[in-house]
Design an enzyme around this catalytic site. Structure first.
Site, short mmCIF file in Angstrom:
data_model
loop_
_atom_site.label_atom_id
_atom_site.label_comp_id
_atom_site.label_asym_id
_atom_site.label_seq_id
_atom_site.Cartn_x
_atom_site.Cartn_y
_atom_site.Cartn_z
N ARG A 123 0.91 -1.31 0.04
CA ARG A 123 -0.11 -0.17 -0.08
C ARG A 123 0.82 1.32 -0.24
O ARG A 123 0.24 2.47 -0.09
CB ARG A 123 -0.82 -0.07 1.26
CG ARG A 123 -1.96 -1.16 1.12
CD ARG A 123 -2.84 -0.99 2.35
NE ARG A 123 -3.98 -2.00 2.31
CZ ARG A 123 -5.11 -1.70 1.66
NH1 ARG A 123 -5.47 -1.03 0.90
NH2 ARG A 123 -5.95 -2.75 1.77
N ASP B 106 0.60 -22.24 16.71
CA ASP B 106 2.02 -21.29 16.09
C ASP B 106 2.96 -22.23 15.63
O ASP B 106 3.34 -22.01 14.42
CB ASP B 106 2.20 -20.46 17.08
CG ASP B 106 3.18 -19.27 16.62
OD1 ASP B 106 3.10 -19.09 15.07
OD2 ASP B 106 4.15 -18.89 17.06
N HIS C 202 9.64 -22.85 7.23
CA HIS C 202 11.10 -22.67 6.87
C HIS C 202 11.93 -23.36 7.70
O HIS C 202 13.04 -23.92 7.49
CB HIS C 202 11.12 -21.38 7.36
CG HIS C 202 11.19 -21.03 8.99
ND1 HIS C 202 10.06 -20.56 9.38
CD2 HIS C 202 12.22 -20.86 9.92
CE1 HIS C 202 10.23 -20.52 10.91
NE2 HIS C 202 11.51 -20.54 11.19
N LYS D 183 7.34 -19.66 24.98
CA LYS D 183 8.03 -18.36 25.01
C LYS D 183 8.54 -17.84 26.31
O LYS D 183 7.93 -18.50 27.44
CB LYS D 183 7.17 -17.05 24.35
CG LYS D 183 6.91 -17.52 22.86
CD LYS D 183 6.07 -16.30 22.56
CE LYS D 183 5.82 -16.48 21.07
NZ LYS D 183 7.31 -16.44 19.99
N HIS E 178 5.74 -26.73 12.65
CA HIS E 178 7.19 -27.06 12.89
C HIS E 178 7.32 -28.60 13.58
O HIS E 178 8.18 -29.31 13.22
CB HIS E 178 7.96 -25.85 13.74
CG HIS E 178 7.96 -24.74 12.92
ND1 HIS E 178 8.06 -24.69 11.67
CD2 HIS E 178 7.96 -23.37 13.33
CE1 HIS E 178 7.81 -23.18 11.21
NE2 HIS E 178 7.82 -22.69 12.50
#
Length: 501
Positions: free
Chosen positions: A56, A251, A194, A354, A256
């Site tokens: 944008r 997540d 990834h 985390k 993963h």
């Protein structure tokens, strides 16, 4: 480890361009754009290459090139070279507009045609969707309506790259796949995880199948259990808008860690071809057994405020922009079994969190203790283990018992360590370098297809449903610790303990 005979190692991408949607986001700025430059620096991109940003911002091509250069100089792995940059910059373009803007997509079509003429890209395009899944349908529909997804037989390629998350449950994953496959054929869809591009993850196949040392003992006769850990020492930072309602399990466990489980447990594929590698992973994911009582075989937590690394950190519920009543977890651990002859009776424990003790991702294959004999009951002797470190210090460690020097017969656990940094002069490429190159080459083995995604959701959904139905809040844990007490209880019930990475 790399095989010099692998045909992919001696190939560079052909004439092509890549279009980044979401090019102003953190992922593009810190990972994707530097990865493209590093590929160019390594000589793996041709001079006839185009890099197009779509966003944008009201930027000219030159202004966007300045932005790209800034991020490349800050994050390049291979070092900045003016000649390499000048070659890459010749093909940099920017298209300003929103995902629902017909004029912007018409400009994109014209820009890609211009690159075909000026850069010689030959009409080969990859569209990288580093955007929220809710926008996939709009972008795919626009690409389709403007003729950008057309692939006449024998003509130039058109590929789409999708960043995780691939939905938020099984139903949404299926709907997402339906949307994308309505525009692009299945073999032109590249779902990026990834972690599968990391050198150590790929080396797991070599460690297992290229060495007679490991594979004969990689089974239920010898293995006691497997622990797969992804720990981060940071909080959610500015990701409150994304993270609330997602949590640690959705997540990273769904993608993963279940991918790492599949690579750890699968049978040897008959070749490195995508269909063979994917088939073995899918067999394992299909054989995973979810416990009858998912809540009793799992643990959840939220990091509290406190001290970590000498500084005061904010608790999860007090993070800026976060709902103080949120039941989203920042730590999740689950126990799974695999219903195959090789793994019958071997539990797999997966955990992610985390604000833990340190940043580390590892796979620990923990072996049974030696039966009886001379050293039965030796207090200093634990379980042998093979630990594959995915990040940050890529490598592997073998833990075994050794006699302590001296006249006594004391035995103690010691470690034999292998590190990529110490054993190879060439540094490991960033995961995104390998994956972007594979997209441009049309090499799909490292990309999960929709069957794997759906199988992973079938595994996680029962846990998510049980947590939602229970109405219980995740347990608070101290920052810098290794998670809530309930996670320790999960293993203690089986007579085991978590490894301290």
């Amino acid at each position: 480890m790399r095989d010099p005979r692998d045909r992919r190692l001696n190939r560079i991408a052909g004439p092509s361009s890549i279009v980044f949607f979401g090019v102003t986001g953190d992922l593009a700025r810190k990972k994707l754009l530097p990865a493209v430059y590093d590929l160019a620096h390594r000589g793996l991109l041709p001079p006839s290459f185009g890099l197009v940003g779509f966003g944008r911002r009201d930027w000219s091509h030159a202004r966007f090139a300045e932005e790209v250069r800034e991020h490349v100089e800050a994050h390049t792995r291979t070092g900045f070279d003016e000649n390499v940059w000048n070659q890459l910059a010749a093909g940099i373009r920017f298209v300003s507009g929103g995902f629902d803007d017909d004029d912007a997509f018409e400009t994109l079509r014209e820009t890609l045609e211009e690159l075909e003429q000026t850069q010689g890209t030959r009409g080969n395009h990859a569209f990288y969707l580093s955007i929220p899944p809710k926008s996939f349908e709009d972008v795919c529909a626009q690409l389709n309506s403007h003729g950008l997804a057309e692939q006449p037989e024998g003509g130039p390629f058109k590929r789409v790259v999708i960043e995780k998350p691939f939905g938020h449950d099984l139903a949404s994953a299926r709907e997402l796949n339906k949307v994308v496959e309505s525009v692009f054929p299945a073999d032109s869809i590249f779902r990026i995880d990834h972690y599968l591009g990391k050198e150590t993850v790929q080396n797991l196949l070599a460690l297992r199948f290229a060495n007679q040392l490991f594979e004969p003992i990689w089974n239920a006769s010898n293995v006691d259990h497997v622990q797969i850990t992804m720990a981060e020492d940071i909080g959610i930072g500015g990701r409150a808008g994304y993270y609330d309602g997602v949590g640690a399990a959705r997540d990273v466990i769904q993608n993963h860690l279940l991918q790492l489980l599949a690579l750890t447990a699968m049978e040897e594929p008959i070749s490195f071809a995508a269909e063979h590698l994917r088939a073995e992973k899918e067999k394992i994911l299909a054989a995973v057994v979810v416990p009858d009582d998912p809540e009793a075989n799992s643990a959840r937590g939220q990091y509290a405020s406190g001290w970590q690394g000498g500084e005061r950190v904010t608790g999860f519920l007090d993070e800026e922009g976060f709902n103080p009543e949120s039941t989203t977890e920042t730590y999740a651990a689950i126990r799974l079994d695999i219903n195959t002859r090789r793994w019958a009776g071997v539990p797999f424990y997966l955990r992610a969190g985390k604000r833990l003790g340190r940043r580390v991702t590892e796979i620990a294959v923990v072996f049974k203790k030696a039966p009886g004999g001379l050293y039965a009951g030796e207090p200093g002797l634990g379980h042998n283990a093979v630990v594959i470190r995915v990040q940050p210090d890529e490598g592997a460690t073998i833990r075994f018992g050794s006699k302590v020097p001296g006249t006594q017969r004391e035995v103690r656990d010691v470690s034999m360590d292998f590190s990529y940094g110490q054993n190879f002069t060439e540094s490991s490429p960033e995961a995104y370098e390998r994956l972007i190159l594979d997209v441009l080459l049309g090499e799909p083995p490292l990309f999960p297809r929709h069957e794997e995604v759906e199988l992973s959701w079938k595994i996680l959904d029962p846990f998510e449903e049980a947590w939602a139905a229970s109405g219980t809040r995740p347990e608070q844990y101290s920052p810098g610790s290794w998670g809530p007490d309930s996670a320790d209880d999960l293993l203690a019930r089986d007579g085991r303990t978590w490894r301290r990475p």
